[in-house]
Structure formats: C-alpha cells, structure tokens
Design an enzyme around this catalytic site. Structure first.
Site, PDB file in Angstrom:
ATOM      1  N   TYR A 362      73.690 111.477  86.704  1.00  0.00           N
ATOM      2  CA  TYR A 362      73.350 112.589  85.806  1.00  0.00           C
ATOM      3  C   TYR A 362      74.208 113.841  86.043  1.00  0.00           C
ATOM      4  O   TYR A 362      74.903 113.943  87.041  1.00  0.00           O
ATOM      5  CB  TYR A 362      71.864 112.900  85.755  1.00  0.00           C
ATOM      6  CG  TYR A 362      71.055 113.260  86.970  1.00  0.00           C
ATOM      7  CD1 TYR A 362      71.611 113.734  88.136  1.00  0.00           C
ATOM      8  CD2 TYR A 362      69.670 113.141  86.907  1.00  0.00           C
ATOM      9  CE1 TYR A 362      70.805 114.087  89.218  1.00  0.00           C
ATOM     10  CE2 TYR A 362      68.857 113.484  87.990  1.00  0.00           C
ATOM     11  CZ  TYR A 362      69.448 113.957  89.142  1.00  0.00           C
ATOM     12  OH  TYR A 362      68.664 114.310  90.198  1.00  0.00           O
ATOM     13  N   GLU A 363      74.144 114.721  85.064  1.00  0.00           N
ATOM     14  CA  GLU A 363      74.984 115.947  85.000  1.00  0.00           C
ATOM     15  C   GLU A 363      76.470 115.604  85.151  1.00  0.00           C
ATOM     16  O   GLU A 363      77.248 116.354  85.749  1.00  0.00           O
ATOM     17  CB  GLU A 363      74.485 116.991  86.002  1.00  0.00           C
ATOM     18  CG  GLU A 363      73.053 117.383  85.653  1.00  0.00           C
ATOM     19  CD  GLU A 363      72.594 118.730  86.135  1.00  0.00           C
ATOM     20  OE1 GLU A 363      73.435 119.590  86.414  1.00  0.00           O
ATOM     21  OE2 GLU A 363      71.367 118.927  86.185  1.00  0.00           O
ATOM     22  N   GLY A 364      76.835 114.475  84.555  1.00  0.00           N
ATOM     23  CA  GLY A 364      78.220 113.996  84.588  1.00  0.00           C
ATOM     24  C   GLY A 364      78.385 112.921  85.638  1.00  0.00           C
ATOM     25  O   GLY A 364      78.223 113.190  86.831  1.00  0.00           O
TER      26      GLY A 364
END
Ligand code: CAA
Length: 381
Positions: A362-364
């Site tokens: 997550y978040e890239g």
C-alpha cells in the site's frame, strides 16, 4: 551528523511505547483473529494526541515534527500494525492533506475533529483498475455549477467503514487526463454513498478495509480541495509524506519481531544451551539488527528532510522500499528463530510476518517506489 533525539522526542517515544504495551498488546491476537477494529484504542490515541500529531494546535493537533510522528508509528507498529495504519492514514494522508491544501473553512469544519480523533478519515484513490496506475481514474465528479455529481467505485480503502470523512479522488475533465482530476471531501451519510463489504485480509486484520460505491452523490463545490484540476497533484504530494509513515510502520514491525526473537533466543534451550549461543541463531540476529538500523536511518532521514523543508519524494520512497523489505525478511527470520512456536499465534511473530507484507503494497508498491527513485536519480545532475 547528530542522531540524538531531543528530550521531547524521547518522551513521546516512551509514551507511545507504554501505550502500546498497556493498551494495544492486550487483545491484539483476538482483534486480529476476529478482524475487530480497535475502537477504544483509537479514542485513547486521540486523547494522547497521536491522531493529529503534526497538526497546528489551533486546529486541535499536537504541533509536533515528522520525526516525532515516525517515532510513535514505530512504537505502535512493534505491537499492533492494525492500529498504526489507522494512525498513519489519519495523520499523513487526511490531516496533512487538509491542513496543507484545504481552505480555511474546510480546516475549521473537519480538521479539529480529525486531529483529536473525535472522527477519523479515509483517503480514497485506488480503484478496481487504478491501483499503481493511479492516473487511470474511472470515478467521475461531474461539474454542475455549485456542486459535483460523484459516481464510481473505490477499492481497498483503509478506515473504510469507520471513517466519517473521505478524501475522494475523481475525474472531472476526462480530456485533460490527470490535470482534470479533483479531490473532494465526502461525508459519511451523504445520499448515494454506500460502504461495500469488508475485505478478509492476510494481515492488518484489525483495520477495516472496504470498497466504496458512489451513486450520484451530490458534493458541494466548497468540498473541493484546491483549484480545479489539482486532485492528482494533491494525491501525489500527500502520498509522498504518507510513504514516510508506512516506512516507519514497516520499521516498527521489523523491530518488534527482532526484539521478540532476541528475547526468545535467550530463553529457549536446545542442545544443552540457550539457542542464542548457537551461531546459526546469533548470526540471524546480527543480520536483523544491522538491517533494522539501516532502515531506521533511512526513515529518520526522510522525516528530517520533510521537517527541514527539503524535497522528500526520493528519501521517502527509499525509506519505504527498504524498510518494507526489511520488515518482510526480518519477520520471516523471527518466525524461524521461534521454530514451532513461531507458527503459533500466541507468540505474535506470525502475525507480524502477515502484517509486514502490506507495507510492500500500500501507498505505492515496492515497484512504484523504484519508479519514483529511478526517475529522481536519473533526472538529477
Ligand atoms: N509531487 C507532486 N507532483 C507529482 C509527484 C509528487 N510526488 N509525483 C508525480 N507528480 C505529478 C507529475 O509532476 C505530473 O504532473 P505534470 O504533468 O503537471 O508534470 C503528474 O503528477 C503525473 O505524473 P507522472 O507523469 O509521473 O505519472 P505516471 O502515471 O507516470 O506515474 C506514479 C506516477 C508515481 C506511478 C503514480 O501513479 C503513483 O504514485 N502510483 C501509485 C499510487 C499509490 O501510491 N497508491 C496508493 C493508494 S493510497 C493507500 O494505499 C492508502 C491507504 O489506505 C493505506
């Protein structure tokens, strides 16, 4: 270079450590098993000032620096990464995004409640077909003069059903591609806004992850963050800081697993001695400790870059890439050191191993971090 933490930072770190031991540890296994949101603990974290750590005190925040936030994230994540992701999304994505780019009216209306944990927020970028490829937004926000009509679906949204305020990224001007995207503040209960089923996850099972559906939701124009078309930049700038929070989460998961493995290795006996006396185990601990220290310096450096007003796209991406890799490797080794007990829920390390995986996603994802890092190094002199 001075790696010494200030007295205030040490105090905040200790407060988070104590809170995690006293309030997060009891029941963490049960919450993971039952996928139970830590409602009471979130309320307590609000009272301790952990939900709006970097927010200006005039909006109810703690007014602290990013390094203090990172220290808290690390301590909470050693024990309960489900609780820490709730803190991370609320702090770095929702509060920071609103405080930095929101209007005064938006700050007055939402920030004080978010910063004190009275309500929590969610950040809604990902879609069934727009995860890593975040510019491919299919959710639309059609301009109707004084309001937008919002339609579409968002996926894998942290705090999906627990939030009251949702920052939703949507396409307004299709012909302008990413320059035609907007970020809108959507409130729970707006007509046509439905919360989809909860995801049954591998890790961070105490946090609630949902899909969200928007069917002709009327969103007043005053709920748009920034100028028309600023939404994609808003998402990218906000995520750049979010990645520092997730890097700190990964660091905490790794450090928590290492501390447990070290303790266990000094208690458990095999072949007539504590297993820490066997080089096979001692060398694993040496590798873990070295990797964690390296990750810690990358995470602290990114936080200091942000605090010093320097660009932190590169340092934040490197911190997240490396710390999440260390979290994965270290937790696997912690399970190995625990042997059969490592495979049993009572010993915590199997949960940390499951929790670690999401920090690479997550978040890239790690692959996205490599895009950010390689573009940055190749375009610099
Ligand atoms: N700051 C400011 N602007 C930025 C930026 C940054 N850090 N990064 C990109 N941009 C801008 C670019 O300058 C460009 O704008 P201009 O055209 O005006 O110059 C625009 O954004 C588009 O950038 P790119 O051309 O680089 O776009 P791209 O499609 O090639 O790739 C990407 C960009 C880095 C891959 C991006 O899509 C990305 O980060 N993807 C991953 C998305 C992500 O992190 N999702 C996580 C979901 S949220 C979540 O997980 C929260 C949770 O609940 C835990």
């Amino acid at each position: 270079m001075d790696f010494t933490l200030s007295e205030e930072q040490l105090m905040i770190q200790q407060a988070a450590r104590d809170f995690a031991q006293q309030e997060l540890l009891p029941g963490v296994i049960e919450r993971d098993e039952a996928q139970k949101f830590p409602t009471d603990q979130v309320k307590m974290m609000g009272e301790l000032g952990f939900m709006g750590m970097m927010v200006d005190p005039k909006f109810g925040g703690s007014g602290l620096d990013t390094l203090s936030y990172v220290l808290v994230m690390e301590e909470l994540s050693k024990i309960d990464a489900s609780a820490s992701v709730i803190v991370s999304v609320n702090n770095s994505l929702v509060c920071w995004g609103l405080e930095t780019f929101g209007s005064e009216a938006q700050k007055e209306k939402y920030l004080a409640k978010l910063a004190t944990g009275e309500i929590i927020g969610a950040f809604c970028l990902s879609e069934p077909e727009a995860g890593s490829d975040a510019t491919s937004q299919k959710t639309t926000a059609i301009d109707k003069g004084d309001h937008y009509i919002l339609n579409g679906t968002k996926n894998w949204i942290t705090n999906g059903s627990s939030a009251d305020v949702y920052l939703v990224i949507a396409q307004t001007h299709v012909e302008k591609a990413h320059k035609g995207i907007n970020a809108l503040i959507v409130e729970k209960g707006m007509k046509g806004f439905e919360i989809g089923p909860k995801e049954n996850k591998l890790g961070i099972r105490g946090s609630d992850t949902h899909s969200l559906n928007f069917n002709d939701v009327v969103v007043p124009k005053e709920n748009r963050i920034g100028e028309d078309g600023f939404g994609f930049k808003f998402a990218m700038k906000t995520l750049a800081g979010g990645r520092i929070g997730i890097a700190a989460q990964a660091l905490g998961i790794a450090a928590g697993a290492y501390e447990m493995a070290k303790k266990y290795s000094k208690e458990r006996k095999a072949f007539g001695t504590e297993i820490s006396n066997h080089q096979a185990i001692a060398f694993k601990l040496a590798d873990m400790h070295t990797q964690i220290e390296a990750a810690r310096f990358l995470v602290y450096k990114a936080a200091c870059d942000k605090d010093n007003g320097a660009n932190y796209d590169l340092s934040g991406a490197m911190a997240k890439l490396y710390a999440s890799q260390v979290a994965m490797e270290t937790t696997v080794e912690a399970v190995q050191i625990h042997g059969g007990n490592g495979f049993v829920k009572d010993y915590h390390v199997e949960r940390l191993m499951r929790d670690a995986k999401i920090t690479q996603i997550y978040e890239g994802t790690s692959e996205i971090q490599k895009i950010v890092i390689s573009r940055s190094i190749l375009t610099s002199k």
